[in-house]
Scaffold this motif. Structure first.
Motif, PDB file in Angstrom:
ATOM      1  N   HIS A 145      24.048   2.002  -6.240  1.00 16.14           N
ATOM      2  CA  HIS A 145      22.582   1.967  -6.256  1.00 16.14           C
ATOM      3  C   HIS A 145      22.010   3.281  -6.797  1.00 16.14           C
ATOM      4  N   PRO A 146      22.460   3.708  -7.975  1.00 16.10           N
ATOM      5  CA  PRO A 146      21.919   4.967  -8.491  1.00 16.10           C
ATOM      6  C   PRO A 146      20.458   4.784  -8.907  1.00 16.10           C
ATOM      7  N   GLY A 147      19.729   5.869  -8.957  1.00 17.57           N
ATOM      8  CA  GLY A 147      18.338   5.814  -9.382  1.00 17.57           C
ATOM      9  C   GLY A 147      17.398   5.975  -8.216  1.00 17.57           C
ATOM     10  N   SER A 148      16.402   5.096  -8.156  1.00 12.59           N
ATOM     11  CA  SER A 148      15.379   5.193  -7.121  1.00 12.59           C
ATOM     12  C   SER A 148      15.282   3.895  -6.354  1.00 12.59           C
ATOM     13  N   GLU A 149      14.717   3.997  -5.156  1.00 11.53           N
ATOM     14  CA  GLU A 149      14.470   2.812  -4.348  1.00 11.53           C
ATOM     15  C   GLU A 149      13.245   3.047  -3.479  1.00 11.53           C
ATOM     16  N   TRP A 150      12.596   1.954  -3.105  1.00 13.47           N
ATOM     17  CA  TRP A 150      11.437   2.019  -2.232  1.00 13.47           C
ATOM     18  C   TRP A 150      11.899   1.963  -0.786  1.00 13.47           C
ATOM     19  N   VAL A 151      11.304   2.816   0.032  1.00  6.75           N
ATOM     20  CA  VAL A 151      11.588   2.836   1.464  1.00  6.75           C
ATOM     21  C   VAL A 151      10.271   2.916   2.223  1.00  6.75           C
ATOM     22  N   GLY A 152      10.322   2.504   3.472  1.00  6.78           N
ATOM     23  CA  GLY A 152       9.134   2.616   4.302  1.00  6.78           C
ATOM     24  C   GLY A 152       8.868   4.065   4.665  1.00  6.78           C
ATOM     25  N   ARG A 153       7.603   4.399   4.744  1.00  5.88           N
ATOM     26  CA  ARG A 153       7.232   5.736   5.223  1.00  5.88           C
ATOM     27  C   ARG A 153       7.591   5.815   6.705  1.00  5.88           C
ATOM     28  N   PRO A 154       7.562   6.994   7.297  1.00  7.91           N
ATOM     29  CA  PRO A 154       7.921   7.103   8.722  1.00  7.91           C
ATOM     30  C   PRO A 154       7.155   6.084   9.577  1.00  7.91           C
ATOM     31  N   GLY A 155       7.912   5.347  10.389  1.00 11.42           N
ATOM     32  CA  GLY A 155       7.332   4.339  11.259  1.00 11.42           C
ATOM     33  C   GLY A 155       7.211   2.959  10.642  1.00 11.42           C
ATOM     34  N   VAL A 156       7.531   2.836   9.343  1.00 15.84           N
ATOM     35  CA  VAL A 156       7.413   1.555   8.643  1.00 15.84           C
ATOM     36  C   VAL A 156       8.803   1.121   8.193  1.00 15.84           C
ATOM     37  N   LYS A 157       9.236  -0.042   8.641  1.00 10.59           N
ATOM     38  CA  LYS A 157      10.548  -0.566   8.270  1.00 10.59           C
ATOM     39  C   LYS A 157      10.375  -1.772   7.351  1.00 10.59           C
ATOM     40  N   LEU A 158      11.020  -1.741   6.197  1.00 11.27           N
ATOM     41  CA  LEU A 158      11.056  -2.899   5.311  1.00 11.27           C
ATOM     42  C   LEU A 158      12.145  -3.829   5.820  1.00 11.27           C
ATOM     43  N   LEU A 159      11.782  -5.072   6.092  1.00  7.24           N
ATOM     44  CA  LEU A 159      12.755  -6.014   6.650  1.00  7.24           C
ATOM     45  C   LEU A 159      13.672  -6.556   5.564  1.00  7.24           C
ATOM     46  N   ASP A 160      14.947  -6.681   5.899  1.00 15.58           N
ATOM     47  CA  ASP A 160      15.887  -7.306   4.977  1.00 15.58           C
ATOM     48  C   ASP A 160      15.695  -8.828   5.067  1.00 15.58           C
ATOM     49  N   PRO A 161      16.309  -9.590   4.177  1.00 16.04           N
ATOM     50  CA  PRO A 161      16.092 -11.041   4.177  1.00 16.04           C
ATOM     51  C   PRO A 161      16.387 -11.723   5.514  1.00 16.04           C
ATOM     52  N   ALA A 162      17.471 -11.345   6.189  1.00 17.28           N
ATOM     53  CA  ALA A 162      17.814 -11.981   7.467  1.00 17.28           C
ATOM     54  C   ALA A 162      16.763 -11.670   8.537  1.00 17.28           C
ATOM     55  N   GLU A 163      16.287 -10.431   8.572  1.00 17.91           N
ATOM     56  CA  GLU A 163      15.256 -10.063   9.545  1.00 17.91           C
ATOM     57  C   GLU A 163      13.949 -10.798   9.268  1.00 17.91           C
ATOM     58  N   HIS A 164      13.612 -10.910   7.994  1.00 17.68           N
ATOM     59  CA  HIS A 164      12.398 -11.654   7.609  1.00 17.68           C
ATOM     60  C   HIS A 164      12.498 -13.099   8.086  1.00 17.68           C
ATOM     61  N   LEU A 165      13.604 -13.765   7.769  1.00 18.90           N
ATOM     62  CA  LEU A 165      13.766 -15.180   8.126  1.00 18.90           C
ATOM     63  C   LEU A 165      13.743 -15.383   9.639  1.00 18.90           C
ATOM     64  N   ARG A 166      14.370 -14.495  10.395  1.00 19.96           N
ATOM     65  CA  ARG A 166      14.373 -14.610  11.855  1.00 19.96           C
ATOM     66  C   ARG A 166      12.955 -14.498  12.408  1.00 19.96           C
ATOM     67  N   PRO A 193       0.842  -1.209   0.000  1.00 19.53           N
ATOM     68  CA  PRO A 193       0.000   0.000   0.000  1.00 19.53           C
ATOM     69  C   PRO A 193       0.876   1.258   0.000  1.00 19.53           C
ATOM     70  N   ARG A 194       0.537   2.209  -0.838  1.00 14.44           N
ATOM     71  CA  ARG A 194       1.337   3.433  -0.976  1.00 14.44           C
ATOM     72  C   ARG A 194       1.403   4.240   0.321  1.00 14.44           C
ATOM     73  N   SER A 195       0.459   4.028   1.212  1.00 16.24           N
ATOM     74  CA  SER A 195       0.520   4.746   2.484  1.00 16.24           C
ATOM     75  C   SER A 195       1.650   4.227   3.361  1.00 16.24           C
ATOM     76  N   MET A 196       2.238   3.073   2.981  1.00 20.39           N
ATOM     77  CA  MET A 196       3.284   2.455   3.798  1.00 20.39           C
ATOM     78  C   MET A 196       4.681   2.610   3.212  1.00 20.39           C
ATOM     79  N   VAL A 197       4.770   2.863   1.911  1.00 16.80           N
ATOM     80  CA  VAL A 197       6.080   2.984   1.256  1.00 16.80           C
ATOM     81  C   VAL A 197       6.088   4.182   0.312  1.00 16.80           C
ATOM     82  N   ARG A 198       7.306   4.583  -0.028  1.00 16.09           N
ATOM     83  CA  ARG A 198       7.448   5.657  -1.011  1.00 16.09           C
ATOM     84  C   ARG A 198       8.716   5.413  -1.816  1.00 16.09           C
ATOM     85  N   LEU A 199       8.736   5.965  -2.999  1.00 14.44           N
ATOM     86  CA  LEU A 199       9.882   5.860  -3.885  1.00 14.44           C
ATOM     87  C   LEU A 199      10.753   7.082  -3.677  1.00 14.44           C
ATOM     88  N   VAL A 200      12.041   6.853  -3.415  1.00 14.52           N
ATOM     89  CA  VAL A 200      12.959   7.972  -3.192  1.00 14.52           C
ATOM     90  C   VAL A 200      14.158   7.837  -4.122  1.00 14.52           C
TER      91      VAL A 200
END
Length: 166
Positions: A29-50, A15-22
């Protein structure tokens, strides 16, 4: 393809209310990337698996990844209702209102898991429910509770099974 090749490759489906393109000016890593909006953290693979190991990994699972509720002891199930139930918001608020953060897993590994406060999740709840993501899980580490929103429209809330000794 490996887990790392797939995991988190489609944050644009959140949902766009949770992420934004920066714009990203990081070396390599030139260009753009998706990040969580304030208060929302996208988990990396290790965090997801844990987090998956600590929560969903403790339940028996069907081949589609859903929890096999027929193999879960009845005393662990707190509530089960239809996704269209008028009291669904109250059920979610009851079990996602603790202190600490929650983790949201999606039915597709391509969509990165998220970590956010209960309060922030409740603020995004209508966007999550209105999204095209049919199945997802909410894990509350502080309460040892999982909520499953199944593809078939059933919402089940349960305590985590005890860890096996050894």
């Amino acid at each position: 393809m490996t887990f790392e090749d797939v995991y988190g490759t489609r944050p644009d489906l959140l949902p766009r209310s949770m992420v934004r393109l920066v714009r990203s000016d990081l070396p390599g890593h030139p260009g753009s990337e998706w990040v969580g909006r304030p208060g929302v953290k996208l988990l990396d693979p290790a965090e997801h698996l844990r987090n998956e190991r600590e929560s969903l990994g403790r339940y028996p699972r069907n081949s589609d990844g859903a929890i096999d509720w027929t193999a879960v002891p009845e005393e662990l199930v707190i509530s089960s209702t239809n996704r269209d139930s008028p009291g669904l918001d109250a059920i979610i608020q009851q079990f996602v209102s603790g202190v600490g953060n929650i983790v949201v897993f999606w039915g597709s590994l391509a969509i990165p898991s998220l970590e956010l406060s209960c309060e922030d999740f409740l603020a995004h709840l209508s966007d999550v429910l209105d999204s095209n993501i049919a199945d997802f899980w909410i894990y509350s580490p502080s309460d040892d509770v999982v909520l499953e929103f199944s593809f078939f429209g059933v919402v089940t809330v349960a305590h985590l099974p005890m860890l096996a000794d050894g």
